[in-house]
Design a protein around this motif. Structure first.
Motif: not given
Length: 407
Positions: A222-223, A340-341, A312-313, A233-235
């Motif tokens: 996400l930006d 992040l997933a 998330p904001v 990232t989760a990956l």
């Protein structure tokens, strides 16, 4: 819990026969209709029940070249077991456990059920060695095609090797499955990226068909998290762990954002490798989470906190601010590592595939070029699951056979 020990133990012979004996032997078995790979649980359970274990294992293998893999990672509760009529009496047959028992027995006894047809003089290149690429390669060889399998990573397996944790899918099991496919005569080219090391146009000219099975291999960012050194990232995390889990240094605290299977794998891996606190914050409410039942139960058992309904904001360094979807409520979480997933994207840069083309309905593995095909996650399947990728690869192989083979 140990990262290197399978979460669920396999069945012994007595337990497997006892479980098979619970089958109602349905004449028009709903379980087989619900298996994307067409593995026919009713047939292999019937064979096992009447003491023909070799015949049962054969049924699994001839329908699914990754039968031992799918037995371990398929969400059977939402597929074949969902159709089991035994559910109306007590609980559905544990089809995944029985399939695992049979494929382990197959390995222990050295049974071999697959053999390719005579060479037909046609050559196919398969790009990507995830479940779709492996399935397609094996099925093309069985049909008599010469197959070259190209993989950008150093080893074959794609997401199965670099995305699924050891406690769910042992590398030894994956290597065993891959060896079966290579023994059919598939020629593997690892560390070779099409679009970087090989010109796709040259590949097209050198083969009768090229099948792209590149999958969704990039985690979305996400930006608000771009450029943040605390974020992975989760990956990417799972890939790093899989390459050398013993060398991985777990953070003291971690925040996992997401509610799907990839998020659950990240939680399970981090905790098993020594993270002291792992908190998961998901957009979905617990009842609507996208994670499979087994994955979710494991994460809830091993994780420290699961907070649902928040998105998330804002983010700054090691702190993320969340807002509840419906309530007037905000939340701030601080962690050493933010994972992040929140989705995945296809990686087709430099390949002769349009970003939206592969997902267009009705294309069924074919592009506008009669020599270019695609399969796996980039196909319009119901879910991004290994079993659907196996199905997709098998379908693509038969489509190529009909078009390239003149059938």
């Amino acid at each position: 819990m140990d990262y290197f020990t399978e979460t669920k133990a396999g069945l012994d012979a007595r337990a497997a026969l006892r479980e098979a004996s619970r089958c109602l032997l349905c004449l028009d078995a709903p379980c087989s209709k619900a298996c994307p790979a067409g593995t026919s649980p009713d047939k292999f359970i019937r064979s096992l029940r009447f003491l023909n274990a070799e015949g049962a294992a054969c049924t699994v293998r001839i329908n699914n070249v990754l039968g031992a893999v799918c037995a371990r990672i398929c969400p059977t509760e939402s597929l074949c077991q969902k159709g089991c009529l035994r559910s109306g009496i007590d609980t559905p047959i544990d089809i995944g456990a029985l399939q695992r028992y049979l494929t382990d027995l197959e390995a222990d006894n050295g049974w071999k059920f697959l053999s390719p047809k005579a060479e037909n003089g046609k050559k196919v290149a398969v790009v990507g060695s995830g479940p779709a690429g492996l399935s397609a390669s094996a099925n093309l060889r069985l049909l008599g095609y010469s197959v070259d399998l190209y993989e950008k990573e150093g080893k074959l397996g794609g997401v199965l090797r670099y995305g699924i944790p050891e406690y769910r899918l042992p590398i030894s099991v994956l290597d065993r499955e891959i060896k079966r496919i290579l023994d059919l005569g598939v020629k593997a080219h690892t560390g070779t990226a099409v679009g970087r090391d090989i010109d796709p146009a040259a590949l097209r000219e050198g083969y009768d068909a090229v099948l792209y099975c590149v999958g969704y291999s990039r985690g979305k960012v996400l930006d608000m998290f771009k450029g943040n050194g605390h974020v992975v990232t989760a990956l990417g995390l799972l890939k790093e762990i899989r390459k050398d889990p013993k060398a991985f240094k777990a953070p003291d605290t971690a925040l996992v954002i997401g509610g799907g299977d990839v998020a659950m794998d990240a939680i399970g891996s981090l905790k098993r490798l020594g993270a002291k606190k792992v908190v998961c914050v998901a957009f979905e409410e617990l009842f609507e989470t996208k994670a499979s039942k087994g994955e979710l139960e494991d994460a809830l058992k091993i994780g420290d906190s699961f907070i649902s309904g928040y998105m998330p904001v804002g983010a700054s360094g090691d702190t993320v601010k969340f807002k509840h979807r419906f309530l007037d409520s905000t939340l701030r979480v601080r962690a050493d590592l933010i994972v992040l997933a929140v989705g995945q994207a296809m990686d087709i840069e430099g390949l002769p595939l349009e970003q939206e083309g592969p997902n267009a309905k009705g294309t069924f593995h074919m592009t506008g070029d009669p020599k270019i095909y695609f399969a796996g996650d980039i196909s319009p399947e119901k879910g991004k699951l290994a079993v659907y990728a196996v199905k997709s690869g098998k379908e693509a192989a038969h489509i190529i056979d009909k078009r390239v083979g003149g059938k």
